[in-house]
Design a protein around this motif. Structure first.
Motif, mmCIF file in Angstrom:
data_model
loop_
_atom_site.group_PDB
_atom_site.id
_atom_site.type_symbol
_atom_site.label_atom_id
_atom_site.label_comp_id
_atom_site.label_asym_id
_atom_site.label_seq_id
_atom_site.Cartn_x
_atom_site.Cartn_y
_atom_site.Cartn_z
ATOM 1 N N VAL A 153 69.857 -57.941 56.317
ATOM 2 C CA VAL A 153 70.160 -57.495 57.730
ATOM 3 C C VAL A 153 68.830 -56.919 58.385
ATOM 4 N N GLU A 154 68.993 -56.911 59.598
ATOM 5 C CA GLU A 154 67.773 -56.607 60.426
ATOM 6 C C GLU A 154 67.433 -55.073 60.062
ATOM 7 N N PRO A 155 66.288 -54.651 60.357
ATOM 8 C CA PRO A 155 65.833 -53.357 60.158
ATOM 9 C C PRO A 155 66.707 -52.228 60.796
ATOM 10 N N ASP A 156 67.227 -51.203 60.245
ATOM 11 C CA ASP A 156 68.156 -50.287 60.611
ATOM 12 C C ASP A 156 69.195 -50.533 61.485
ATOM 13 N N SER A 157 69.884 -51.993 60.999
ATOM 14 C CA SER A 157 70.966 -52.327 61.521
ATOM 15 C C SER A 157 72.426 -52.025 60.651
ATOM 16 N N CYS A 158 72.084 -51.472 59.605
ATOM 17 C CA CYS A 158 73.347 -51.456 58.561
ATOM 18 C C CYS A 158 73.846 -50.094 58.932
ATOM 19 N N THR A 159 75.203 -49.874 58.692
ATOM 20 C CA THR A 159 76.022 -48.840 59.187
ATOM 21 C C THR A 159 76.568 -48.401 57.800
ATOM 22 N N THR A 160 77.155 -47.097 57.828
ATOM 23 C CA THR A 160 78.026 -46.661 56.819
ATOM 24 C C THR A 160 79.365 -47.140 56.661
ATOM 25 N N ASN A 161 79.895 -47.911 58.023
ATOM 26 C CA ASN A 161 81.074 -48.418 58.028
ATOM 27 C C ASN A 161 81.099 -49.708 57.780
ATOM 28 N N ASP A 162 79.876 -50.485 57.397
ATOM 29 C CA ASP A 162 79.966 -51.886 57.303
ATOM 30 C C ASP A 162 80.718 -52.344 55.767
ATOM 31 N N LEU A 163 81.297 -53.386 55.952
ATOM 32 C CA LEU A 163 82.006 -53.712 54.798
ATOM 33 C C LEU A 163 80.895 -53.797 53.397
ATOM 34 N N GLY A 164 81.696 -53.943 52.355
ATOM 35 C CA GLY A 164 80.887 -54.099 51.048
ATOM 36 C C GLY A 164 80.263 -52.703 50.788
ATOM 37 N N ASN A 165 79.183 -52.784 50.373
ATOM 38 C CA ASN A 165 78.340 -51.407 49.742
ATOM 39 C C ASN A 165 76.821 -51.512 50.545
ATOM 40 N N PRO A 166 77.058 -50.899 51.565
ATOM 41 C CA PRO A 166 75.868 -50.843 52.691
ATOM 42 C C PRO A 166 74.827 -49.726 52.340
ATOM 43 N N SER A 167 75.398 -48.649 51.314
ATOM 44 C CA SER A 167 74.313 -47.729 50.834
ATOM 45 C C SER A 167 73.626 -48.004 49.618
ATOM 46 N N HIS A 168 73.780 -49.440 49.050
ATOM 47 C CA HIS A 168 73.154 -49.871 47.664
ATOM 48 C C HIS A 168 71.591 -50.023 48.007
ATOM 49 N N ALA A 169 71.022 -49.636 46.966
ATOM 50 C CA ALA A 169 69.300 -49.868 46.842
ATOM 51 C C ALA A 169 69.087 -50.152 45.479
ATOM 52 N N ASP A 170 67.826 -50.653 45.322
ATOM 53 C CA ASP A 170 67.577 -50.982 44.155
ATOM 54 C C ASP A 170 66.036 -50.535 43.989
ATOM 55 N N ILE A 171 65.811 -50.050 42.638
ATOM 56 C CA ILE A 171 64.469 -49.933 42.093
ATOM 57 C C ILE A 171 63.996 -51.473 41.834
ATOM 58 N N VAL A 172 62.982 -51.909 42.545
ATOM 59 C CA VAL A 172 62.406 -53.135 41.993
ATOM 60 C C VAL A 172 60.874 -53.180 41.412
ATOM 61 N N TYR A 173 61.068 -53.607 40.002
ATOM 62 C CA TYR A 173 59.788 -53.317 39.277
ATOM 63 C C TYR A 173 58.773 -54.708 39.749
#
Length: 183
Positions: free
Chosen positions: A114-134
């Motif tokens: 996604v473009e920076p800061d273009s994801c919203t809480t109402n987007d389909l799927g899991n828009p609030s997902h994050a990852d710890i990346v090693y």
């Protein structure tokens, strides 16, 4: 209400890791395998949720979509994570790199760009997902990559709060997780 989910994760943002049966030595005594909560032997990432952008109802739904039995949640602030990254650098005496990235998922659990800061809480799927990346797990030639990651997991868990499913007031399912899982 629809909110934009910022790409940059603030230092005080509450992050959530689901706890499953495989994170425990003994579920009845609630004895957690501290070295495995923030470590996944299958990849260099660990899934999280961004509590400021997720209702408890959605959080429970995402947790229950896993094949493992969901037991509860472990929460921490990004500043706690940053502290543990710096601590591991000092303990290990050589570079250790890890970061938390906003990694939204589509309705099929695939990463989406996604473009920076273009994801919203109402987007389909899991828009609030994050990852710890090693990025650099800081290994020496004689050890497997998992040793520094397990040590990091043990350090980070000391900064966390744990909430078990039976401790959650499901009457609050419309509240944001950040309001329920306050640090």
């Amino acid at each position: 209400m629809t909110n934009i989910i910022p790409t940059i994760i603030s230092t005080e943002e509450i992050l959530i890791r689901f706890l499953f049966e495989n994170h425990f030595n003994n579920i009845k005594t609630k004895r957690i395998k501290e070295s495995n909560v923030f470590f996944d032997s299958r990849s260099n990432t660990v899934s999280l949720q961004r509590g400021c952008f997720l209702s408890l109802k959605k959080c429970i739904e995402f947790a229950n979509n896993n094949k493992n039995q969901h037991i509860g949640y472990i929460t921490f602030n990004k500043s706690d994570f940053d502290y543990c990254v710096e601590l591991l650098k000092k303990i290990r005496g050589n570079p250790f790199e890890a970061e938390i990235q906003h990694t939204p998922l589509d309705e099929h659990q695939n990463y989406i760009v996604v473009e920076p800061d273009s994801c919203t809480t109402n987007d389909l799927g899991n828009p609030s997902h994050a990852d710890i990346v090693y990025i650099n797990p800081n290994t020496t030639p004689e050890e497997e990559p998992k040793i520094p990651l397990q040590l990091f997991s043990k350090k980070l868990i000391t900064q966390c709060n744990i909430l078990y499913n039976d401790d959650i007031d499901t009457q609050s399912e419309d509240l944001l997780c950040s309001e329920i899982f306050k640090q």
